[in-house]
Design an enzyme around this catalytic site. Structure first.
Site, PDB file in Angstrom:
ATOM      1  N   ASN A 134       0.712   5.675   3.703  1.00  7.34           N
ATOM      2  CA  ASN A 134       0.407   4.415   3.013  1.00  7.34           C
ATOM      3  C   ASN A 134       1.618   4.023   2.170  1.00  7.34           C
ATOM      4  O   ASN A 134       2.053   4.783   1.291  1.00  7.34           O
ATOM      5  CB  ASN A 134      -0.834   4.622   2.133  1.00  7.34           C
ATOM      6  N   ASP A 157       1.970   1.167   0.279  1.00  7.16           N
ATOM      7  CA  ASP A 157       1.670   0.126  -0.721  1.00  7.16           C
ATOM      8  C   ASP A 157       2.624   0.175  -1.916  1.00  7.16           C
ATOM      9  O   ASP A 157       3.057  -0.852  -2.437  1.00  7.16           O
ATOM     10  CB  ASP A 157       0.251   0.316  -1.283  1.00  7.16           C
ATOM     11  N   HIS A 158       2.920   1.398  -2.389  1.00  3.16           N
ATOM     12  CA  HIS A 158       3.639   1.484  -3.661  1.00  3.16           C
ATOM     13  C   HIS A 158       5.142   1.279  -3.526  1.00  3.16           C
ATOM     14  O   HIS A 158       5.841   1.150  -4.522  1.00  3.16           O
ATOM     15  CB  HIS A 158       3.255   2.765  -4.395  1.00  3.16           C
ATOM     16  N   ARG A 168       9.484  -6.628  -9.992  1.00  2.00           N
ATOM     17  CA  ARG A 168      10.673  -7.428 -10.281  1.00  2.00           C
ATOM     18  C   ARG A 168      10.706  -8.757  -9.515  1.00  2.00           C
ATOM     19  O   ARG A 168      11.647  -9.526  -9.659  1.00  2.00           O
ATOM     20  CB  ARG A 168      11.932  -6.635  -9.908  1.00  2.00           C
ATOM     21  N   HIS A 228      -2.573  -1.755   2.296  1.00  2.00           N
ATOM     22  CA  HIS A 228      -3.777  -2.401   1.770  1.00  2.00           C
ATOM     23  C   HIS A 228      -3.378  -3.811   1.319  1.00  2.00           C
ATOM     24  O   HIS A 228      -2.608  -3.960   0.373  1.00  2.00           O
ATOM     25  CB  HIS A 228      -4.296  -1.580   0.578  1.00  2.00           C
ATOM     26  N   ARG A 235      -4.426  -6.486  -0.608  1.00  2.00           N
ATOM     27  CA  ARG A 235      -5.459  -6.743  -1.614  1.00  2.00           C
ATOM     28  C   ARG A 235      -5.614  -8.236  -1.833  1.00  2.00           C
ATOM     29  O   ARG A 235      -4.668  -9.006  -1.666  1.00  2.00           O
ATOM     30  CB  ARG A 235      -5.090  -6.064  -2.942  1.00  2.00           C
ATOM     31  N   ARG A 258      -1.307  -7.723  -5.149  1.00  2.00           N
ATOM     32  CA  ARG A 258      -0.501  -7.092  -6.197  1.00  2.00           C
ATOM     33  C   ARG A 258       0.665  -6.275  -5.635  1.00  2.00           C
ATOM     34  O   ARG A 258       1.633  -6.035  -6.320  1.00  2.00           O
ATOM     35  CB  ARG A 258      -1.362  -6.232  -7.116  1.00  2.00           C
ATOM     36  N   GLU A 277      -5.858  -1.810   5.498  1.00  2.00           N
ATOM     37  CA  GLU A 277      -7.000  -1.670   4.575  1.00  2.00           C
ATOM     38  C   GLU A 277      -7.272  -3.033   3.975  1.00  2.00           C
ATOM     39  O   GLU A 277      -6.346  -3.727   3.555  1.00  2.00           O
ATOM     40  CB  GLU A 277      -6.656  -0.725   3.429  1.00  2.00           C
ATOM     41  N   THR A 330      -6.762   1.542  -8.587  1.00  2.00           N
ATOM     42  CA  THR A 330      -6.720   1.842  -7.155  1.00  2.00           C
ATOM     43  C   THR A 330      -8.168   1.835  -6.658  1.00  2.00           C
ATOM     44  O   THR A 330      -9.092   1.678  -7.467  1.00  2.00           O
ATOM     45  CB  THR A 330      -6.033   3.200  -6.883  1.00  2.00           C
ATOM     46  N   THR A 331      -8.365   2.008  -5.347  1.00  2.00           N
ATOM     47  CA  THR A 331      -9.727   1.974  -4.808  1.00  2.00           C
ATOM     48  C   THR A 331     -10.530   3.118  -5.430  1.00  2.00           C
ATOM     49  O   THR A 331     -10.205   4.288  -5.233  1.00  2.00           O
ATOM     50  CB  THR A 331      -9.693   2.133  -3.267  1.00  2.00           C
ATOM     51  N   GLU A 351     -13.485   6.698   6.937  1.00  2.00           N
ATOM     52  CA  GLU A 351     -12.480   7.430   6.169  1.00  2.00           C
ATOM     53  C   GLU A 351     -13.203   8.001   4.964  1.00  2.00           C
ATOM     54  O   GLU A 351     -13.781   7.252   4.161  1.00  2.00           O
ATOM     55  CB  GLU A 351     -11.334   6.510   5.740  1.00  2.00           C
ATOM     56  N   HIS A 401      -7.155   9.604  -0.122  1.00  2.15           N
ATOM     57  CA  HIS A 401      -7.165   9.181  -1.521  1.00  2.15           C
ATOM     58  C   HIS A 401      -6.857  10.348  -2.443  1.00  2.15           C
ATOM     59  O   HIS A 401      -7.592  11.330  -2.455  1.00  2.15           O
ATOM     60  CB  HIS A 401      -8.481   8.527  -1.970  1.00  2.15           C
ATOM     61  N   GLY A 402      -5.741  10.214  -3.148  1.00  2.00           N
ATOM     62  CA  GLY A 402      -5.363  11.208  -4.145  1.00  2.00           C
ATOM     63  C   GLY A 402      -4.809  12.494  -3.555  1.00  2.00           C
ATOM     64  O   GLY A 402      -4.668  13.490  -4.270  1.00  2.00           O
ATOM     65  N   GLY A 437      -0.583   8.127   0.349  1.00  2.00           N
ATOM     66  CA  GLY A 437       0.391   7.142  -0.113  1.00  2.00           C
ATOM     67  C   GLY A 437       1.155   7.539  -1.358  1.00  2.00           C
ATOM     68  O   GLY A 437       2.343   7.879  -1.307  1.00  2.00           O
ATOM     69  N   HIS A 438       0.453   7.518  -2.494  1.00  2.00           N
ATOM     70  CA  HIS A 438       1.131   7.611  -3.789  1.00  2.00           C
ATOM     71  C   HIS A 438       2.019   8.846  -3.902  1.00  2.00           C
ATOM     72  O   HIS A 438       3.173   8.764  -4.345  1.00  2.00           O
ATOM     73  CB  HIS A 438       0.071   7.585  -4.902  1.00  2.00           C
TER      74      HIS A 438
HETATM   75  N1  PXP Z   1      -7.211   5.591   1.801  1.00  2.00           N
HETATM   76  C1  PXP Z   1      -7.719   4.501   1.205  1.00  2.00           C
HETATM   77  C2  PXP Z   1      -8.918   3.847   1.817  1.00  2.00           C
HETATM   78  C3  PXP Z   1      -7.133   3.962   0.048  1.00  2.00           C
HETATM   79  O1  PXP Z   1      -7.654   2.874  -0.530  1.00  2.00           O
HETATM   80  C4  PXP Z   1      -5.967   4.589  -0.465  1.00  2.00           C
HETATM   81  C5  PXP Z   1      -5.290   4.008  -1.665  1.00  2.00           C
HETATM   82  O2  PXP Z   1      -4.791   2.745  -1.350  1.00  2.00           O
HETATM   83  C6  PXP Z   1      -5.467   5.714   0.198  1.00  2.00           C
HETATM   84  C7  PXP Z   1      -6.118   6.226   1.316  1.00  2.00           C
HETATM   85  C8  PXP Z   1      -4.230   6.423  -0.257  1.00  2.00           C
HETATM   86  O3  PXP Z   1      -4.433   6.994  -1.516  1.00  2.00           O
HETATM   87  P1  PXP Z   1      -3.219   7.613  -2.296  1.00  2.00           P
HETATM   88  O4  PXP Z   1      -2.246   6.518  -2.577  1.00  2.00           O
HETATM   89  O5  PXP Z   1      -3.852   8.179  -3.528  1.00  2.00           O
HETATM   90  O6  PXP Z   1      -2.619   8.675  -1.409  1.00  2.00           O
END
Ligand code: PXP
Length: 240
Positions: free
Chosen positions: A9, A11-12, A20, A45, A47, A51, A72, A102-103, A153, A193-194, A215-216
């Site tokens: 992922n 996103d970040h 910026r 994702h 959103r 964002r 997502e 976050t979600t 998921e 997630h996480g 992701g993160h």
């Molecule tokens: N899966 C879903 C459905 C999510 O919403 C997210 C966060 O956007 C992730 C996985 C990834 O989570 P993380 O960034 O904590 O790894």
């Protein structure tokens, strides 16, 4: 035993760009590097508040990636229309609240069956594989199967809250049981997630898990392992 696959992922990467309002770092470049590193899929994702990831990012990824794109999104008519235009390989429907960092939880698939069934059917008619992001609870898995989702998921947030993986054993057992239940219902079972470098292995070892979406922690690690080279390159310019 088939090995779990990794969905990255990004996103970040977009978060860093959007703070910026500049053109870099480009999610597409990060996705290409992730592919080179062995990512089996790329997840973003889109959103409602835009964002981080923007519509143009999704279009560029869709046009360029070699691995499947997993989008997502919230199960709103506007987002379903976007997905049907962009045609990612996969869509993961997630709950969305503007204020959240976050979600925060899984979809309550059991409480929103008719609306989700309609969204899932439209996406599937468009040739998209649809997953629902749900908590690892039997009632949610059974609702997901009734709704006609191809996949779920499992939300791993509760498992990931424990910093010591051995302390998370109870959550891990729940995720293993949910995976088995999901597979028995004919669903592809993904999770995420996480997840971090210290808690992912135990989850990947669960029999029947298909893809882990992370992701993160990967974006954070990329910053650290890339810092020395980034400074070296700028140092050379400063000293030239
Ligand atoms: N899966 C879903 C459905 C999510 O919403 C997210 C966060 O956007 C992730 C996985 C990834 O989570 P993380 O960034 O904590 O790894």
């Amino acid at each position: 035993m088939t090995l779990a696959r990794l969905g990255v992922n990004i996103d970040h990467v977009a978060t860093l760009r959007q703070v910026r309002r500049v053109a870099y770092p480009e999610p597409l470049e990060a996705a290409r590097a992730a592919e080179a590193g062995g990512a089996d899929a790329i997840t973003v994702h889109l959103r409602e508040d835009r964002r981080h990831i923007q519509d143009a990012d999704v279009a560029a990824l869709r046009a360029t990636l070699r691995v499947p794109l997993n989008l997502e999104m919230a199960a709103t008519p506007a987002m379903v229309a976007i997905a049907l235009r962009m045609r990612p390989a996969d869509v993961c429907l997630v709950p969305e609240r503007r204020q959240e960092v976050t979600t925060e939880g899984g979809l309550d698939a059991a409480a929103h069956e008719p609306a989700l069934r309609a969204a899932v059917a439209r996406l599937k008619r468009g040739g998209i594989c649809v997953s629902l992001f749900v908590d690892p609870e039997p009632v949610q898995l059974e609702a997901s199967a009734r709704i006609g989702a191809d996949a779920v998921e499992l939300h791993t947030g509760r498992y990931a809250e424990h910093s010591d993986p051995s302390a998370a054993a109870g959550e891990l057992a729940g995720l293993a049981a949910a995976t088995a239940r999901g597979r028995a219902l004919g669903l592809v079972v993904n999770a995420g997630h996480g997840l971090r470098y210290d808690n992912t292995r135990a989850l990947a070892a669960i029999a029947g898990i298909d893809t882990l979406n992370i992701g993160h922690s990967i974006v954070a690690r990329a910053l650290i392992v890339g810092m020395e080279r980034a400074v070296r390159e700028m140092r050379a310019l400063v000293a030239a």
